[in-house]
Design an enzyme around this catalytic site. Sequence first.
Site, mmCIF file in Angstrom:
data_model
loop_
_atom_site.group_PDB
_atom_site.id
_atom_site.type_symbol
_atom_site.label_atom_id
_atom_site.label_comp_id
_atom_site.label_asym_id
_atom_site.label_seq_id
_atom_site.Cartn_x
_atom_site.Cartn_y
_atom_site.Cartn_z
ATOM 1 N N LYS A 115 46.792 88.529 53.178
ATOM 2 C CA LYS A 115 45.978 87.660 54.038
ATOM 3 C C LYS A 115 44.488 87.933 53.889
ATOM 4 O O LYS A 115 43.671 87.049 54.109
ATOM 5 C CB LYS A 115 46.431 87.787 55.483
ATOM 6 C CG LYS A 115 47.828 87.201 55.631
ATOM 7 C CD LYS A 115 48.290 87.071 57.042
ATOM 8 C CE LYS A 115 49.647 86.387 57.090
ATOM 9 N NZ LYS A 115 50.737 87.181 56.473
HETATM 10 C C1 LIG Z 1 51.913 86.591 55.971
HETATM 11 C C2 LIG Z 1 52.729 87.356 54.973
HETATM 12 C C3 LIG Z 1 53.725 86.721 54.189
HETATM 13 C C4 LIG Z 1 54.100 85.261 54.364
HETATM 14 O O1 LIG Z 1 53.109 84.386 53.890
HETATM 15 P P1 LIG Z 1 53.118 82.855 54.314
HETATM 16 O O2 LIG Z 1 51.848 82.292 53.797
HETATM 17 O O3 LIG Z 1 53.185 82.863 55.829
HETATM 18 O O4 LIG Z 1 54.322 82.225 53.711
HETATM 19 C C5 LIG Z 1 54.402 87.485 53.248
HETATM 20 N N1 LIG Z 1 54.148 88.806 53.100
HETATM 21 C C6 LIG Z 1 53.212 89.439 53.829
HETATM 22 C C7 LIG Z 1 53.005 90.893 53.634
HETATM 23 C C8 LIG Z 1 52.463 88.749 54.790
HETATM 24 O O5 LIG Z 1 51.535 89.395 55.518
#
Ligand SMILES: *Cc1c(COP(=O)(O)O)cnc(C)c1O
Length: 466
Positions: A115
Amino acid sequence: MTNPRYISTRGEAPALGFEDVLLAGLARDGGLYVPETWPQFSADDIRAMKNLSYPALAQKIMAPFIGDAIPAADLKTLVEDAYATFDAPDVLPLKKIGDGEYLLELFHGPTLAFKDVAMQVLGRFFDYVLKKRGQRITIVGATSGDTGSAAIEACRDKAAIDIFMLHPHGRVSPVQEAQMTSVQAANVHNIAIEGTFDDCQDRVKDLFNDGDFRDRFNLSAVNSINWARVMAQIVYYFWAAVKLGAPDKPVAFSVPTGNFGNVFAGYGAMQMGLPIAKLVVGSNANDILARFFASGAMEMAGVVPTTSPSMDIQVSSNFERLLFDLVDRDGAACARVLTDFRKTGRFEVSADQLARARKVFAGARFNDAGTKEIIKQVHDATGELIDPHSAIGVGAARENPAPDGTPMVILATAHPAKFPDAVEDATGQRPSLPARLADLLDRPKRCQTLANDLDQLKRTIESTLA
Ligand SMILES: *Cc1c(COP(=O)(O)O)cnc(C)c1O
């Protein structure tokens, strides 16, 4: 430069330019914004991306989405600053782990999860646009862990932003708690609520539903439906693909998926001209998406906790952007399907729509035992420690190999040290935090604990901002 426009997936909200889409997040009709048309990159354009640094590539891919809102020289500074917070020399390293199998490590940012890649850019874009407009905002959010720390790191020390992040007292992991509360920035306000994550989310909704309060403090959110987050994530699909031979050879991707934001960015890259052979969607036991790509039916089920908690979702909010294309961009039709879905917990697409979706996407699911087995296999074969989310990406890739030797890139979404218990359980080895975070748990904390009480929360925000 022509200025791009964004339209809502539900067809009722006004089309907006980039600045307004950035600040609005959700569209006023409840829909999600998507570009009216996708910027196009020719094979020659893509070939010319081969030797760009990550920040230079990010400018190239994002500029046509942004238009005049951020002039090129400012965009360059914002993007270079954003990726200077990453501690890998090439920002997002691509590692070979098997025959035609690569890990793209998206976790070298401040909070060790993917993120950061979008949030570091988003926080800077917010601050830039707000300063230009002479405005301030107050970001309010609830978190069960990952998103909160990424948002805090993205907004810290930004002059035009205050951020209040609510988490359930004593119910986030020690690393996650420390990542949020150790940030020493005057505009960052951590609040531990004596209650559950749902209580935190309900109190945030209460704040947004109070029109006076919302307007007085200019409340805003940085959640996963913000268009700019998807935009920033498109970049790394190009990044990995050109390293593996695009545009002259196609590449496949496998993506551990929750809200569908990350993998939708891959779909966006395809629409822009990148040759992607397949997008594999990896789910944990919360497998609503894997079931959809198998059957064409989206059916809600209760959320079960897993060792990959960032993918523990009931409904994938960004799926709406794909659905909009499957109904041929008919906003009214898209709204009808989703209103029904909220009521009945179920919808089904036609055989033709499912076939179109399956041309691009495939799904796979792994429970905790399966996830643990993959972590162990990868460790045994390569010596690499991978986190449970990334492991689901590896497993999903191996169940859906790309044809004819097409390389497969697995998006590694979290650093193994973010989920040390699961990694140790699978391999017997406890991953350690990067050196810059080694003393994380011992750092001084800034956090207030409040009862689960709306009035007390409002008074705290008022007096903090007074
Ligand atoms: C948020 C997250 C995901 C999922 O991503 P999306 O965009 O919500 O599909 C997968 N792995 C980690 C470690 C995350 O923080």
